[in-house]
Every structure is written in C-alpha cells, then in structure tokens.
Design an enzyme around this catalytic site. Sequence first.
Site, short mmCIF file in Angstrom:
data_model
loop_
_atom_site.label_atom_id
_atom_site.label_comp_id
_atom_site.label_asym_id
_atom_site.label_seq_id
_atom_site.Cartn_x
_atom_site.Cartn_y
_atom_site.Cartn_z
N TRP A 1 0.80 -1.22 -0.06
CA TRP A 1 -0.13 0.01 -0.04
C TRP A 1 0.89 1.23 0.06
O TRP A 1 1.80 1.17 0.88
CB TRP A 1 -0.88 0.08 1.13
N GLU B 1 -3.04 -3.00 -2.51
CA GLU B 1 -4.22 -2.24 -1.80
C GLU B 1 -4.46 -0.94 -2.35
O GLU B 1 -3.52 -0.04 -2.36
CB GLU B 1 -3.80 -2.25 -0.49
N LYS C 1 -6.70 2.68 -2.48
CA LYS C 1 -7.34 3.51 -1.76
C LYS C 1 -8.03 4.82 -2.25
O LYS C 1 -7.73 5.17 -3.64
CB LYS C 1 -6.42 4.26 -0.65
N ASP D 1 -9.60 -3.00 1.31
CA ASP D 1 -9.72 -2.41 2.54
C ASP D 1 -11.15 -2.04 2.85
O ASP D 1 -11.66 -1.19 1.98
CB ASP D 1 -8.67 -1.43 2.89
N HIS E 1 -11.76 1.99 2.36
CA HIS E 1 -11.01 2.60 1.17
C HIS E 1 -11.96 2.88 -0.05
O HIS E 1 -11.28 3.29 -1.17
CB HIS E 1 -9.77 1.81 0.45
N HIS F 1 -8.57 -6.09 4.18
CA HIS F 1 -8.22 -5.52 5.34
C HIS F 1 -9.69 -5.22 5.90
O HIS F 1 -10.33 -4.37 5.52
CB HIS F 1 -7.65 -4.31 5.03
N ASP G 1 -12.22 6.96 6.08
CA ASP G 1 -11.36 5.78 6.33
C ASP G 1 -10.60 5.96 7.78
O ASP G 1 -9.45 6.28 7.92
CB ASP G 1 -10.12 5.98 5.27
N ASP H 1 -10.46 3.93 10.46
CA ASP H 1 -9.86 2.65 11.03
C ASP H 1 -10.25 2.39 12.43
O ASP H 1 -9.52 1.98 13.15
CB ASP H 1 -8.28 2.96 10.92
N ASP I 1 -7.33 -4.59 9.62
CA ASP I 1 -6.57 -3.29 9.79
C ASP I 1 -7.47 -2.38 10.44
O ASP I 1 -8.31 -1.41 9.90
CB ASP I 1 -6.73 -2.75 8.23
C1 RNT Z 1 -3.95 2.66 4.79
C2 RNT Z 1 -3.94 1.24 4.64
C3 RNT Z 1 -2.82 0.36 5.20
C4 RNT Z 1 -2.42 0.55 6.49
C5 RNT Z 1 -1.46 -0.32 7.18
C6 RNT Z 1 -0.75 0.02 8.18
O1 RNT Z 1 -5.14 3.33 4.63
O2 RNT Z 1 -5.23 0.86 5.08
O3 RNT Z 1 -3.22 -1.05 4.97
O4 RNT Z 1 -3.48 0.63 7.39
O5 RNT Z 1 -0.45 -0.60 5.87
ZN ZN Z 2 -5.56 -1.31 4.92
#
Ligand code: RNT
Ligand code: ZN
Length: 418
Positions: A185, A226, A228, A259, A262, A286, A294, A296, A326
Amino acid sequence: MNEQIKEQYEVAKAAYAQVGVDTKAVLTQLDAVKISMHCWQGDDVKGFLNPNGELTGGISVTGNYPGAAQTPADLRQDLEKAYSLIPGKHKLNLHAIYLDTDEAVDLNQIEPKHYTKWVDWAKEQGLGLDFNPTFFSHPMFKDGFTLAHPDKAVRDYWIEHGRRARKVAAYFGKELGQVSVNNFWVPDGYKDNPIDRLAPRKRLMESLDAIFSEELDSTYTVDAVESKLFGLGAEAYTVGSHEFYMGYGLTRNKLICMDAGHFHPTEVISNKLSSVSLFSEGILLHVSRPVRWDSDHVVIMDDELMEIGRELVRSNLLGKTHIGLDFFDATINRVAAWVIGTRNTQKALLKAMLEPIDSLKESELKGDFTTRLAVIEELKDYPFAAIWNYYCASKGVPVGLSWLEEVKKYEKDVLLKR
Ligand code: RNT
Ligand code: ZN
C-alpha cells in the site's frame, strides 16, 4: 467444560439441525480459518525503525490511551495476551518498520536477519507471519510521494525497499511453512487537484514492475496490492486508486487487497468480493470500519461485517481469501481492540456458516423469494451465541465478557507500568 455451556450448545445444535445445519461441521470449518492480526494496533503504527517512532506522513492515528508497546518485546507480550483470548490458531501481520534488531537499519537495507526474532517467536507460538513494506512515516516520503515521485532517486529508494520486503516475506513463508502475504500500500497522492493524473500512475506502475521483476516461489510468498480512495493530505487524488490496482493486480497476477475503509462511503467491499474473485488470483481483506471516512475504527458486529462473512461463506471464497485486519484505535486498551475486532470477525464468519446456504440458494433459484426472506429473518433469532460460547470453551479461551477481566488485570499489572 462448564455444564451450562454444554447444555446450551446441545439445545442450539438441535435448533440448527432442524434447518439442516450441522454445527459440528461448522465448527470444524471455522477452526480452519486463520485471521491475520495486524501488529500495528499495539503501538499506534509507530514501529521500531526510529526510536521516537513518530508518524510523519501518509497515515495518522488518534488517541493516547496509556500502555502502548514501546519495544518488540512489549508488543510480543501484548500479542500473546490477545491471542490467548481468541479461539483458534492465527497469523500475525507485520509491517517492515517493526524490525527487531540492534543495528541501525534503514528501509532500503532491511534483510531477513532483522526479523529473526519474530520468526523464532512465531514458531514458538504456532503462528504464521504476513508482511508489508512500509511506504510512510519516513524522510524519503517526499511531497506526499514514494514510488510515484517524479524524482528517480526517491523512487529508487522505495523500489529497493519493496524488493527487500519481498525477500523478508519469502523468508517468513519458508521458515514457517505457510505462505506469507506481502501487501503493498502506498499513500502517494495530491492534496489538491492535479493537472496530470496519468504520469504519476504510470510511474507507480513502472516502480511496482521493477519491484516485482524477480520471480519468487509462491509457496512462500504472494504479493497483494491495496487501493485507496483518498488519504489525509491526498484528498484530491490518490495514485493507487481502485481502478489502478484492479488493472495492476489482474494483469500481474497479484492478490487484490480490499480495505473496507477505502471506498466511497456508500460502497461496500462485501458487494465486490464475488466479482473480484471471478478474475483475480486471490483476495486479501483488510477488515476495518470506516466512520464517515477511512477512520480505521475497531470492527464491530455491524451489517457490513456480517455481509463480508456471508459473501465469503456463501460463495465459498474462503479458500481464495486471506483475511487480514486493519484498524488502529489509540483511545482504548489496545489488547482489547485486537480481541474485539478479531473475535467479531470470527463471529461474523460463524454466523454465516450457520445459515442453511444450500436450501436458501434453492429457494432463490426457484424464484421463491418469500421463503428466502422468511428464513433469513427467522435465522436472526437463532441461538448463535451458544455455538460461539461452546467453541470458545472448547478452545480453552474465555467465554463471553470474561476476557475483559483478563485484559483489565493485564492493564493493571503490565500496561500501566510501562
Ligand atoms: C492505509 C492502509 C494500510 C495501512 C497499513 C498500516 O490506509 O489501509 O493498509 O493501514 O499499511
Ligand atoms: Zn488497509
């Protein structure tokens, strides 16, 4: 095992048997699913590359709950605590900045030997290891760019890091006898509207091609990419968008990493899995929870988590999918965050496995949407928790809320003393 747990299981087992679900087979199926728990919830994505480990760009965490891991030994201790409260055998997902060595090593110098302590520990704990090159929080993260930077020297630095990261992942796979997923990523993007959207994407493509030019044995490691939608400081344009990595991953035989945070706020990854699975080499998830953006957050038992579980189970995608987590919430106990998020992910899978999938599919195919709706709605009241509790008890991990007492005790005895 506690008699009450057993009795409640027997009642639940009979209820599920009535709709054609074999709970014993379901628990065997659940027990085979490994969740890759992300190391970075333990210290707010700081890592051990720089002693003061500040996040300096590309990613951000909020909160300052006491007790974060300060050293690799702290982190392993916290992880052991978390795994002891989670049923089953799983994996750990490491980022390159979590190296464990006394040498001063930069990202373009990492080697397997800087991670041997993690491998020794993983062997001892019976865990697999996944990996991620780290393209953030570093002085070579320049103007918001790494692999797509216009300056070749910047790109070359990061290409070297990516190449070396693949060697580390291959080493993990070989040592541990299970494939190590290596996820790429990169945060590259512009805060404001770019004039040229194409050139950075071409540079990212070429940098990735350079990283992946060496063929590695896929029994040891596989790469994932990955995408985003946007990031902090990259609000207007992210180079590695969904379309970019769909194209990249499909043409280069990479796993597509999705993810949950994302995409546009009304888009869900659960609705993408079936499509992606038809064309991709494999999928990496993720599992995360976006709150308005985003953010998390720790994954909770919400509709999307349950839908992700259903898609994986109903479409038989577990064999093609690597499930990673994640999230990074620094406002709560970090061990608890792992336990809540990981147990919820397992529970969502279990709920999905407890559906009479074949008969539901049959109703759908016959056009009997009434039965489809009625059964799905009634199933919501089935005694799912009794099955989960029995599974936890049979695996020797705490049932229900009792895990929280253990975390509180650990906080008092260990975390607050740091
Ligand atoms: C960031 C991505 C990525 C990170 C990790 C720490 O938006 O989701 O996966 O969270 O690499
Ligand atoms: Zn991620």
